[in-house]
Motif scaffolding. Structure first.
Motif, PDB file in Angstrom:
ATOM      1  N   VAL A   1       1.661  10.476  -2.079  1.00  0.00           N
ATOM      2  CA  VAL A   1       0.474   9.643  -1.898  1.00  0.00           C
ATOM      3  C   VAL A   1      -0.086  10.035  -0.540  1.00  0.00           C
ATOM      4  O   VAL A   1       0.676  10.314   0.390  1.00  0.00           O
ATOM      5  N   ASP A   2      -1.386  10.133  -0.423  1.00  0.00           N
ATOM      6  CA  ASP A   2      -1.999  10.513   0.851  1.00  0.00           C
ATOM      7  C   ASP A   2      -2.974   9.439   1.304  1.00  0.00           C
ATOM      8  O   ASP A   2      -3.895   9.091   0.573  1.00  0.00           O
ATOM      9  N   VAL A   3      -2.734   8.948   2.491  1.00  0.00           N
ATOM     10  CA  VAL A   3      -3.613   7.945   3.076  1.00  0.00           C
ATOM     11  C   VAL A   3      -4.401   8.620   4.188  1.00  0.00           C
ATOM     12  O   VAL A   3      -3.830   9.078   5.179  1.00  0.00           O
ATOM     13  N   ARG A   4      -5.693   8.696   4.014  1.00  0.00           N
ATOM     14  CA  ARG A   4      -6.550   9.311   5.033  1.00  0.00           C
ATOM     15  C   ARG A   4      -7.487   8.247   5.565  1.00  0.00           C
ATOM     16  O   ARG A   4      -8.681   8.254   5.297  1.00  0.00           O
ATOM     17  N   GLY A   5      -6.933   7.298   6.233  1.00  0.00           N
ATOM     18  CA  GLY A   5      -7.728   6.189   6.743  1.00  0.00           C
ATOM     19  C   GLY A   5      -6.853   4.960   6.838  1.00  0.00           C
ATOM     20  O   GLY A   5      -5.678   5.048   7.158  1.00  0.00           O
ATOM     21  N   THR A   6      -7.450   3.808   6.525  1.00  0.00           N
ATOM     22  CA  THR A   6      -6.735   2.539   6.658  1.00  0.00           C
ATOM     23  C   THR A   6      -6.674   1.840   5.310  1.00  0.00           C
ATOM     24  O   THR A   6      -7.701   1.661   4.668  1.00  0.00           O
ATOM     25  N   VAL A   7      -5.486   1.453   4.916  1.00  0.00           N
ATOM     26  CA  VAL A   7      -5.328   0.751   3.639  1.00  0.00           C
ATOM     27  C   VAL A   7      -4.796  -0.649   3.898  1.00  0.00           C
ATOM     28  O   VAL A   7      -3.805  -0.827   4.606  1.00  0.00           O
ATOM     29  N   ASN A   8      -5.476  -1.631   3.331  1.00  0.00           N
ATOM     30  CA  ASN A   8      -4.957  -2.992   3.305  1.00  0.00           C
ATOM     31  C   ASN A   8      -4.612  -3.294   1.868  1.00  0.00           C
ATOM     32  O   ASN A   8      -5.488  -3.270   1.008  1.00  0.00           O
ATOM     33  N   ALA A   9      -3.347  -3.557   1.608  1.00  0.00           N
ATOM     34  CA  ALA A   9      -2.944  -3.774   0.223  1.00  0.00           C
ATOM     35  C   ALA A   9      -2.233  -5.109   0.098  1.00  0.00           C
ATOM     36  O   ALA A   9      -1.388  -5.456   0.928  1.00  0.00           O
ATOM     37  N   GLY A  10      -2.560  -5.835  -0.965  1.00  0.00           N
ATOM     38  CA  GLY A  10      -1.878  -7.089  -1.253  1.00  0.00           C
ATOM     39  C   GLY A  10      -0.493  -6.815  -1.822  1.00  0.00           C
ATOM     40  O   GLY A  10      -0.085  -5.659  -1.993  1.00  0.00           O
TER      41      GLY A  10
END
Ligand code: UD1
Ligand code: CA
Length: 455
Positions: free
Chosen positions: A257-266
């Motif tokens: 999985v690639d996160v290129r930024g900011t993730v807010n996850a429930g």
């Protein structure tokens, strides 16, 4: 007391084999210098100065006017670079030196270094490497106190055997830094002004060097070539994957999985393999993201299911929707609760009301559609006349038959019915049936072309 930050970014980066400045290469979707700049900003400094040299125009264009630039025309060494930058910085503070190509230092580590300098010491960030290669070595006396840094090219075999290295990142009281910088000389193997020489000068002046061990070697690893860039990318992605999992997200495979930024996850989201989350992404609770999906700057509501290979950009998707597989949701789209968008449906700058469905093979652009309408396979909004874009308005509970061509601007009322295969150019009132197609003719006695020869 004030802190001022100097970022060194004048070097050539020749091992990148690139026409682009090294610090403009990207890690997790952001340039190396953006990572460093973000760290600098988090420390809330009085000023930030970037030392530029090679490809300076590119760097300045990229970072803009938010920082001060100092040009180092010829790269005479890290000591020379800091000397140029510190000249216009007031004496009454501390300077933190960062490297534009070292993107992953933890904020707490930098804070420790600054705090050491605020306490009239030199805060020097070090690490222990299994293979320190050509990095500068930290020399300590028998009591364990740091006495100097020796560069690899100047080191004797005993010093080369040392495994504690200089990250290059240090915080120093400004007034003292200026004095020591005037005392360094390029009497070394590389003929350079070494910033690292100020350590021995500080010790000679009775100033203590506080070594701050970075928690992980990767924190202080610099990028010199694309192999190292890829290695740091993996480190960074693994850290983000772990943070997501600790926050209650299940990842099918944290390496994919690639996160290129900011993730807010429930809580209780599930992310399948090869998903890319780019920019600011918010996932509600229980969102499921299918394999190969790309989500860019979007908000996804609770319990929405995104099936594989869906691309969503700058969209707001409400709760309990179902998207994909192979759906493309483009900027400016808003999908209300319970909307279903199936395979090969492209939606741009449109609003679909609660419970509306577009199950297969459609293009909806500049469309405002009410609740509980059904958009049949092959429906296309003709929103562009070659010059301007026009809107299509569809009410609640409408039924748009398969392969409808909706020529905008167009109004279709609540509960209206569009017969399959219609080309609709005039408004359709509520509950009306529109049949917009040529009448079928069946020609008797017709002969197929391949059977006409010889007749
Ligand atoms: C330097 C340190 C070394 C440390 C290593 C960590 C010195 C003398 N040595 O090594 O102890 O282990 O970093 O990576 O400081 N730069 C300029 N202007 C210059 C020279 C360099 O702006 O004249 C910038 C580069 O763009 C880079 C950084 O300073 O961002 C470090 O330069 P680099 O040549 O990679 O450092 P080394 O000399 O290898
Ligand atoms: Ca380097």
């Amino acid at each position: 007391m004030h802190s001022d930050i100097i970022v060194l970014a004048a070097g050539k980066g020749s091992r990148m084999q690139s026409g682009q400045a090294k610090v403009l290469h990207k890690l997790a979707g952001r340039t190396l210098i953006q990572h460093v700049y973000a760290q600098a900003m988090a420390l809330n400094p009085r000023s930030t100065t970037v030392v530029v040299g090679h490809q300076s125009e590119q760097v300045i264009k990229h970072l803009g006017e938010q920082v001060r630039y100092v040009h180092q025309e010829t790269q005479l060494g890290t000591g020379h670079a800091v000397q140029l930058a510190v000249a216009d910085i007031a004496d009454d503070g501390v300077v933190l030196v960062l490297y534009g190509d070292v993107p992953l230092v933890a904020l707490e580590t930098l804070e420790q270094a600054v705090n050491a300098a605020l306490a009239e010491k030199v805060g020097l960030i070090t690490s222990v490497f299994d293979d320190p290669a050509e990095l500068g070595r930290i020399v300590r006396d028998p009591s364990g106190a740091i006495t100097r840094i020796v560069e690899y090219k100047d080191a004797d075999p005993a010093q080369i055997a040392l495994r504690e290295i200089n990250s290059g990142i240090m915080a120093v009281p400004t007034r003292a830094l200026k004095t020591w910088l005037t005392q360094i000389r390029p009497n070394n193997a590389q003929g350079e002004y070494y910033l690292t020489d100020i350590i021995a000068l500080a010790v000679a002046d009775g100033v203590k060097i506080e070594g701050i061990l970075a928690p992980f070697p990767e924190d202080v690893t610099g990028v010199n070539d694309r192999v190292q860039l890829a290695e740091l990318e993996r480190v960074f992605q693994t850290r983000q994957a772990h943070a997501l999992m600790r926050g209650g997200v299940t990842l099918a495979d944290p390496q994919r999985v690639d996160v290129r930024g900011t993730v807010n996850a429930g809580k209780d989201c599930f992310i399948d393999v090869n998903v890319i989350l780019h920019g600011d992404v918010t996932l509600g609770e229980g969102v499921s993201v299918g394999a190969g999906t790309v989500i860019i700057d979007s908000i996804i509501g609770d319990h929405t299911e995104i099936l594989p290979h869906t691309v969503i950009e700058q969209a707001v998707v409400a709760d309990h929707c179902s998207l994909g597989p192979f759906a493309r949701i483009r900027p400016g789209t808003q999908l209300d609760a319970g909307v279903k968008v199936g395979n090969f449906v492209e939606i741009k700058k449109s609003h679909l009301g609660q419970g509306t469905k577009a199950g297969h093979l459609a293009y909806l652009g500049d469309a405002i559609i009410g609740a509980d309408s059904n958009v049949g396979a092959g429906t296309v909004t003709c929103n562009y006349d070659g010059v301007d874009k026009h809107q299509t308005h569809i009410g609640d509970g409408a039924f748009i038959g398969t392969n409808s061509t909706l020529v905008a601007p167009l109004e279709i009322g609540d509960g209206a019915f569009i017969a399959a295969g219609s080309t609709v150019t005039v408004p359709v009132a509520p509950t009306e049936l529109a049949v917009g197609r040529a009448k079928q003719r069946n020609i008797k006695g017709w002969v197929r072309p391949d059977q006409r020869k010889g007749q």
